[in-house]
Design a protein around this motif. Structure first.
Motif, PDB file in Angstrom:
ATOM      1  N   ASP A 205       3.979  79.172  31.730  1.00 44.66           N
ATOM      2  CA  ASP A 205       3.335  79.958  32.268  1.00 44.66           C
ATOM      3  C   ASP A 205       3.907  78.849  33.772  1.00 44.66           C
ATOM      4  O   ASP A 205       2.386  78.332  33.417  1.00 44.66           O
ATOM      5  N   PHE A 206       4.768  78.638  34.148  1.00 41.17           N
ATOM      6  CA  PHE A 206       4.742  77.174  34.839  1.00 41.17           C
ATOM      7  C   PHE A 206       3.677  77.477  36.595  1.00 41.17           C
ATOM      8  O   PHE A 206       3.044  76.733  36.755  1.00 41.17           O
ATOM      9  N   GLY A 207       2.920  78.711  36.272  1.00 38.40           N
ATOM     10  CA  GLY A 207       3.024  78.765  38.182  1.00 38.40           C
ATOM     11  C   GLY A 207       3.718  78.947  39.512  1.00 38.40           C
ATOM     12  O   GLY A 207       4.842  79.071  38.810  1.00 38.40           O
ATOM     13  N   GLU A 208       3.106  78.449  40.012  1.00 43.64           N
ATOM     14  CA  GLU A 208       4.194  77.899  40.536  1.00 43.64           C
ATOM     15  C   GLU A 208       3.887  76.489  41.800  1.00 43.64           C
ATOM     16  O   GLU A 208       3.379  76.540  42.370  1.00 43.64           O
ATOM     17  N   PRO A 209       5.047  75.748  40.566  1.00 46.85           N
ATOM     18  CA  PRO A 209       4.761  74.200  40.608  1.00 46.85           C
ATOM     19  C   PRO A 209       5.231  73.952  42.044  1.00 46.85           C
ATOM     20  O   PRO A 209       6.375  74.386  42.479  1.00 46.85           O
TER      21      PRO A 209
ATOM     22  N   GLU B 235       9.504  64.649  37.104  1.00 52.72           N
ATOM     23  CA  GLU B 235       8.271  64.964  37.220  1.00 52.72           C
ATOM     24  C   GLU B 235       8.306  66.227  36.755  1.00 52.72           C
ATOM     25  O   GLU B 235       6.785  66.739  36.202  1.00 52.72           O
ATOM     26  N   LEU B 236       9.706  67.253  36.756  1.00 53.65           N
ATOM     27  CA  LEU B 236       9.208  67.843  35.977  1.00 53.65           C
ATOM     28  C   LEU B 236       8.701  67.884  35.019  1.00 53.65           C
ATOM     29  O   LEU B 236       8.161  68.808  33.675  1.00 53.65           O
ATOM     30  N   VAL B 237       9.220  66.778  33.745  1.00 52.75           N
ATOM     31  CA  VAL B 237       9.070  66.768  32.222  1.00 52.75           C
ATOM     32  C   VAL B 237       7.643  66.690  32.432  1.00 52.75           C
ATOM     33  O   VAL B 237       7.088  67.045  31.366  1.00 52.75           O
ATOM     34  N   GLU B 238       7.137  65.804  32.990  1.00 50.56           N
ATOM     35  CA  GLU B 238       6.060  65.683  32.907  1.00 50.56           C
ATOM     36  C   GLU B 238       4.688  66.930  33.562  1.00 50.56           C
ATOM     37  O   GLU B 238       3.675  67.180  32.496  1.00 50.56           O
ATOM     38  N   TYR B 239       5.360  67.850  34.027  1.00 51.17           N
ATOM     39  CA  TYR B 239       4.564  69.446  34.833  1.00 51.17           C
ATOM     40  C   TYR B 239       4.790  69.729  33.220  1.00 51.17           C
ATOM     41  O   TYR B 239       3.775  70.296  32.978  1.00 51.17           O
ATOM     42  N   ILE B 240       6.302  69.905  32.993  1.00 50.58           N
ATOM     43  CA  ILE B 240       5.349  70.537  31.992  1.00 50.58           C
ATOM     44  C   ILE B 240       5.132  70.385  30.479  1.00 50.58           C
ATOM     45  O   ILE B 240       4.597  70.769  29.782  1.00 50.58           O
ATOM     46  N   ASP B 241       5.453  68.879  30.671  1.00 50.58           N
ATOM     47  CA  ASP B 241       5.089  68.760  29.010  1.00 50.58           C
ATOM     48  C   ASP B 241       2.591  68.502  29.155  1.00 50.58           C
ATOM     49  O   ASP B 241       1.811  68.190  28.285  1.00 50.58           O
TER      50      ASP B 241
END
Length: 72
Positions: A52-56, A64-70
């Motif tokens: 669940d990403f929330g609201e990035p 940056e997206l990959v780092e966020y997911i990880d």
């Protein structure tokens, strides 16, 4: 599968973006991804990665997206 490969796969499946043109430094603008595409991308990645990403906010590059997911 590495997160970057998952992101590339979703970009190819949903937005017809050649995965060979995508790198950590690729910006969403340079890939032609607008805000609507980004919402769809996030939804598809949530499903594929079972997170669940929330609201990035403030994500500008694929890296940056990959780092966020990880980090989830």
């Amino acid at each position: 599968m590495a997160t970057i490969d998952t992101v590339k796969e979703v970009l190819e499946e949903n937005l017809d973006i050649n995965p060979e043109t995508v790198s950590d430094d690729s910006t969403f603008d340079s890939l032609g991804i607008d805000s609507l595409d980004m919402v769809e991308l996030i939804c598809d990645l949530e499903e594929k990665c079972d997170v669940d990403f929330g609201e990035p906010e403030g994500l500008k590059t694929v890296g940056e997206l990959v780092e966020y997911i990880d980090s989830l």
